[in-house]
Design a protein around this motif. Structure first.
Motif, PDB file in Angstrom:
ATOM      1  N   ASP A 236       0.733  -1.226  -0.099  1.00  0.00           N
ATOM      2  CA  ASP A 236       0.134   0.076   0.019  1.00  0.00           C
ATOM      3  C   ASP A 236       1.066   1.154  -0.013  1.00  0.00           C
ATOM      4  N   LYS A 237      -0.005   2.336  -0.116  1.00  0.00           N
ATOM      5  CA  LYS A 237       0.998   3.572  -0.386  1.00  0.00           C
ATOM      6  C   LYS A 237       1.860   3.991   0.956  1.00  0.00           C
ATOM      7  N   PHE A 238       1.004   3.556   2.158  1.00  0.00           N
ATOM      8  CA  PHE A 238       1.639   4.094   3.381  1.00  0.00           C
ATOM      9  C   PHE A 238       3.329   3.627   3.264  1.00  0.00           C
ATOM     10  N   HIS A 239       3.283   2.069   3.231  1.00  0.00           N
ATOM     11  CA  HIS A 239       4.599   1.517   3.489  1.00  0.00           C
ATOM     12  C   HIS A 239       5.297   2.006   2.036  1.00  0.00           C
ATOM     13  N   VAL A 240       5.054   2.267   1.066  1.00  0.00           N
ATOM     14  CA  VAL A 240       5.874   2.463  -0.269  1.00  0.00           C
ATOM     15  C   VAL A 240       6.641   3.885  -0.032  1.00  0.00           C
ATOM     16  N   ILE A 241       5.392   4.753   0.576  1.00  0.00           N
ATOM     17  CA  ILE A 241       6.252   6.282   0.692  1.00  0.00           C
ATOM     18  C   ILE A 241       7.125   6.155   1.968  1.00  0.00           C
ATOM     19  N   LYS A 242       6.542   5.198   2.883  1.00  0.00           N
ATOM     20  CA  LYS A 242       7.575   5.164   4.192  1.00  0.00           C
ATOM     21  C   LYS A 242       9.032   4.713   3.673  1.00  0.00           C
ATOM     22  N   MET A 243       8.911   3.746   3.012  1.00  0.00           N
ATOM     23  CA  MET A 243      10.296   3.185   2.299  1.00  0.00           C
ATOM     24  C   MET A 243      11.124   4.606   1.599  1.00  0.00           C
ATOM     25  N   MET A 244      10.108   5.193   0.863  1.00  0.00           N
ATOM     26  CA  MET A 244      10.786   6.300   0.067  1.00  0.00           C
ATOM     27  C   MET A 244      11.511   7.394   0.960  1.00  0.00           C
ATOM     28  N   ASN A 245      10.762   7.772   2.038  1.00  0.00           N
ATOM     29  CA  ASN A 245      11.197   8.719   2.885  1.00  0.00           C
ATOM     30  C   ASN A 245      12.264   8.217   3.829  1.00  0.00           C
ATOM     31  N   ASP A 246      12.459   6.987   4.025  1.00  0.00           N
ATOM     32  CA  ASP A 246      13.797   6.260   4.573  1.00  0.00           C
ATOM     33  C   ASP A 246      14.894   6.652   3.869  1.00  0.00           C
ATOM     34  N   SER A 247      14.705   6.556   2.343  1.00  0.00           N
ATOM     35  CA  SER A 247      15.889   6.783   1.606  1.00  0.00           C
ATOM     36  C   SER A 247      16.309   8.073   1.494  1.00  0.00           C
ATOM     37  N   VAL A 248      15.287   8.953   1.462  1.00  0.00           N
ATOM     38  CA  VAL A 248      15.532  10.329   1.175  1.00  0.00           C
ATOM     39  C   VAL A 248      16.172  10.691   2.534  1.00  0.00           C
ATOM     40  N   ASP A 249      15.819  10.153   3.683  1.00  0.00           N
ATOM     41  CA  ASP A 249      16.363  10.699   4.787  1.00  0.00           C
ATOM     42  C   ASP A 249      17.819  10.107   5.032  1.00  0.00           C
ATOM     43  N   ARG A 266      15.515  17.271   8.723  1.00  0.00           N
ATOM     44  CA  ARG A 266      15.174  16.140   8.494  1.00  0.00           C
ATOM     45  C   ARG A 266      13.554  16.110   8.192  1.00  0.00           C
ATOM     46  N   PHE A 267      12.770  16.453   8.954  1.00  0.00           N
ATOM     47  CA  PHE A 267      11.440  16.624   8.774  1.00  0.00           C
ATOM     48  C   PHE A 267      10.662  17.253   8.020  1.00  0.00           C
ATOM     49  N   MET A 268      11.448  18.217   7.543  1.00  0.00           N
ATOM     50  CA  MET A 268      11.039  19.093   6.403  1.00  0.00           C
ATOM     51  C   MET A 268      10.907  18.427   4.966  1.00  0.00           C
ATOM     52  N   TRP A 269      11.863  17.470   4.801  1.00  0.00           N
ATOM     53  CA  TRP A 269      11.996  16.527   3.644  1.00  0.00           C
ATOM     54  C   TRP A 269      11.053  15.509   3.483  1.00  0.00           C
ATOM     55  N   LEU A 270      10.658  15.151   4.771  1.00  0.00           N
ATOM     56  CA  LEU A 270       9.535  14.147   4.849  1.00  0.00           C
ATOM     57  C   LEU A 270       7.866  14.354   4.877  1.00  0.00           C
ATOM     58  N   LYS A 271       7.706  15.727   4.777  1.00  0.00           N
ATOM     59  CA  LYS A 271       6.252  16.293   4.823  1.00  0.00           C
ATOM     60  C   LYS A 271       5.911  16.798   3.383  1.00  0.00           C
ATOM     61  N   ASN A 272       4.660  16.585   3.089  1.00  0.00           N
ATOM     62  CA  ASN A 272       4.238  17.254   1.872  1.00  0.00           C
ATOM     63  C   ASN A 272       4.394  18.724   2.011  1.00  0.00           C
ATOM     64  N   PRO A 273       4.443  19.307   0.808  1.00  0.00           N
ATOM     65  CA  PRO A 273       4.517  20.847   0.746  1.00  0.00           C
ATOM     66  C   PRO A 273       3.483  21.538   1.455  1.00  0.00           C
ATOM     67  N   ASP A 274       2.101  20.919   1.450  1.00  0.00           N
ATOM     68  CA  ASP A 274       1.105  21.579   2.010  1.00  0.00           C
ATOM     69  C   ASP A 274       1.038  21.446   3.450  1.00  0.00           C
ATOM     70  N   ILE A 283      12.480  28.085   4.817  1.00  0.00           N
ATOM     71  CA  ILE A 283      13.678  27.480   4.789  1.00  0.00           C
ATOM     72  C   ILE A 283      13.576  26.435   3.578  1.00  0.00           C
ATOM     73  N   MET A 284      12.527  25.809   3.225  1.00  0.00           N
ATOM     74  CA  MET A 284      12.409  24.927   2.227  1.00  0.00           C
ATOM     75  C   MET A 284      12.595  25.594   0.760  1.00  0.00           C
ATOM     76  N   GLU A 285      12.114  26.658   0.806  1.00  0.00           N
ATOM     77  CA  GLU A 285      12.140  27.548  -0.479  1.00  0.00           C
ATOM     78  C   GLU A 285      13.578  27.994  -0.881  1.00  0.00           C
ATOM     79  N   SER A 286      14.594  28.163   0.278  1.00  0.00           N
ATOM     80  CA  SER A 286      15.638  28.394   0.281  1.00  0.00           C
ATOM     81  C   SER A 286      16.785  27.386  -0.225  1.00  0.00           C
ATOM     82  N   ILE A 287      16.296  26.058   0.116  1.00  0.00           N
ATOM     83  CA  ILE A 287      17.330  25.106  -0.162  1.00  0.00           C
ATOM     84  C   ILE A 287      16.702  23.842  -1.316  1.00  0.00           C
ATOM     85  N   ARG A 301      10.649  11.690  -4.547  1.00  0.00           N
ATOM     86  CA  ARG A 301       9.724  11.488  -3.516  1.00  0.00           C
ATOM     87  C   ARG A 301       8.373  12.149  -3.874  1.00  0.00           C
ATOM     88  N   LEU A 302       8.416  13.587  -4.184  1.00  0.00           N
ATOM     89  CA  LEU A 302       7.117  13.858  -4.667  1.00  0.00           C
ATOM     90  C   LEU A 302       6.576  13.507  -6.108  1.00  0.00           C
TER      91      LEU A 302
END
Length: 402
Positions: A236-249, A266-274, A283-287, A301-302
């Motif tokens: 399911d989406k939850f586990h796939v995105i969790k695996m992707m988040n772990d890779s980004v981190d 760390r947590f900014m990269w794991l959140k959806n933009p909204d 901060i995110m816009e600057s980096i 990820r997005l």
């Protein structure tokens, strides 16, 4: 209305039982209520429900709900009847269950309180031993588990949670339709599926399980295929995105050692933009547009998350193929690895999308369980641990007489 009549009405006592005497001790802040039955009464045999004469009586005492701030106890001579078919038996009483020193009302209060606060705190508030509270909880949780209906289940979710330090895990099986835990097994090997299948035998035909939603853990896949061969394994989406988040981190952690602008992000990269706060957005816009592997991984990820906005399976498959090609040519080892894993499990991902299966409910349940663990400051035994999990996440039908 006399005091005894008022108390009898409040207790719900009906003939042949009646309130015989009240004793209020203000110095001890205690009320004792003495019950009796009408002379010559007969009582039902607890086995065959035949009216039988009294053989003898036994003195018993039960803790009841407090009356105002007074601890309250019920006293009664409990009859043993003599049944022609079943011999001498202790009768069932309307205000308590067999072999307990508490009334049904008191036990219902205990169960309700334990859903909201630690067992130790409940025991302290009502002035009984903590083990007594656990015995009450275990009785009602076990009874409710036996009486629940799981015969309709066709889709189950599977996930593991850590219960102690040192890689100690339990595997939870979920009823996806009702978002509840239906079984708990120690460990996270493939044998947990064998034990689950044995547990549900007689309640659910294992061949009626159509879908099993899980992460991509090899032991889970192996166990599901061996013990539920007719079920389709989905991711399911939850586990796939969790695996992707772990890779980004992992990308961010490696890169932040040399690029200090990525520290504490760390947590900014794991959140959806909204879901970013106003400060995080700045901060995110600057980096996010910097030439960093983390920013690039974030875009992957997005892009992956957009897969779940596609309704047509054939178009989703084509999109996932393109995303995989893009990921495997990213020159980022973590993204290449997760891209290959997702491609390997693409059929199960698309099947979950097609049937609207999302194990995200498990995350909410798991967080509730972890919160209960934390507030309990650890649980003494496996039995206590499982009782608490079912209490918090089993959606059981528990007593409400309080």
């Amino acid at each position: 209305m006399e005091d005894k009549d008022l108390i009898q009405l409040a207790l719900g006592i009906i003939p042949p039982w009646f309130v015989k005497e009240l004793n209020l001790d203000t110095s001890k802040k205690r009320m004792d209520i003495y019950l009796d039955f009408i002379k010559g009464s007969k009582f039902l045999c607890p086995v065959c429900n035949e009216l039988c004469p009294i053989h003898d009586t036994k003195e018993r005492v039960w803790r009841h709900l407090d009356f105002f701030h007074y601890e309250t106890y019920l006293h009664a001579k409990v009859p043993r009847i003599k049944c022609n078919g079943h011999g001498v038996k202790l009768i069932d009483l309307p205000w308590t269950r067999q072999n307990t020193g508490f009334t049904l009302f008191f036990e219902a209060l205990i169960v309700a309180m334990c859903k909201e606060m630690p067992v130790a705190s409940v025991a302290d508030i009502v002035h009984i031993h903590e083990d007594s509270v656990w015995r009450i909880l275990s009785h009602y949780v076990d009874k409710a588990k036996e009486e629940r209906d799981i015969s309709y289940i066709k889709t189950i979710g599977v996930d593991e949670i850590a219960v102690k330090k040192g890689h100690n895990y339990v595997t939870l099986f979920y009823d996806m339709e009702e978002a509840r835990v239906i079984h708990i097994e120690n460990g996270k090997g493939k044998d947990v599926f064998q034990k689950f299948r044995t547990e549900i035998a007689g309640k659910v035909d294992h061949e009626q399980i159509q879908y099993i939603s899980m992460d991509m853990y090899p032991a889970f896949k192996s166990g599901a295929r061996e013990y539920f061969p007719k079920a389709t394994i989905v991711f399911d989406k939850f586990h796939v995105i969790k695996m992707m988040n772990d890779s980004v981190d992992r990308v961010r952690r490696t890169e932040s050692k040399e690029n200090h602008v990525l520290k504490n992000t760390r947590f900014m990269w794991l959140k959806n933009p909204d879901r970013l706060s106003e400060k995080e957005n700045v901060i995110m816009e600057s980096i996010k547009n910097l030439d960093t592997k983390t920013a690039k991984a974030y875009q992957f990820r997005l892009a992956l998350q957009r897969l779940w906005t596609i309704k047509e399976t054939s178009i989703a498959r084509e999109y996932l193929d393109k995303w995989h090609y893009w990921g495997t040519h990213s020159n980022i080892p973590e993204i290449i690895s997760v891209s290959k894993a997702i491609k390997k499990h693409a059929q199960g991902i698309l099947e979950a999308m097609k049937n609207g299966i999302n194990n995200g409910v498990a995350e909410g349940i798991n967080n509730k369980i972890k919160t209960a663990f934390k507030r309990s400051y650890g649980l003494k035994t496996e039995k206590y641990r499982n009782t608490m999990i079912y209490l918090m996440a089993g959606k059981l039908t528990l007593p409400t007489r309080c």
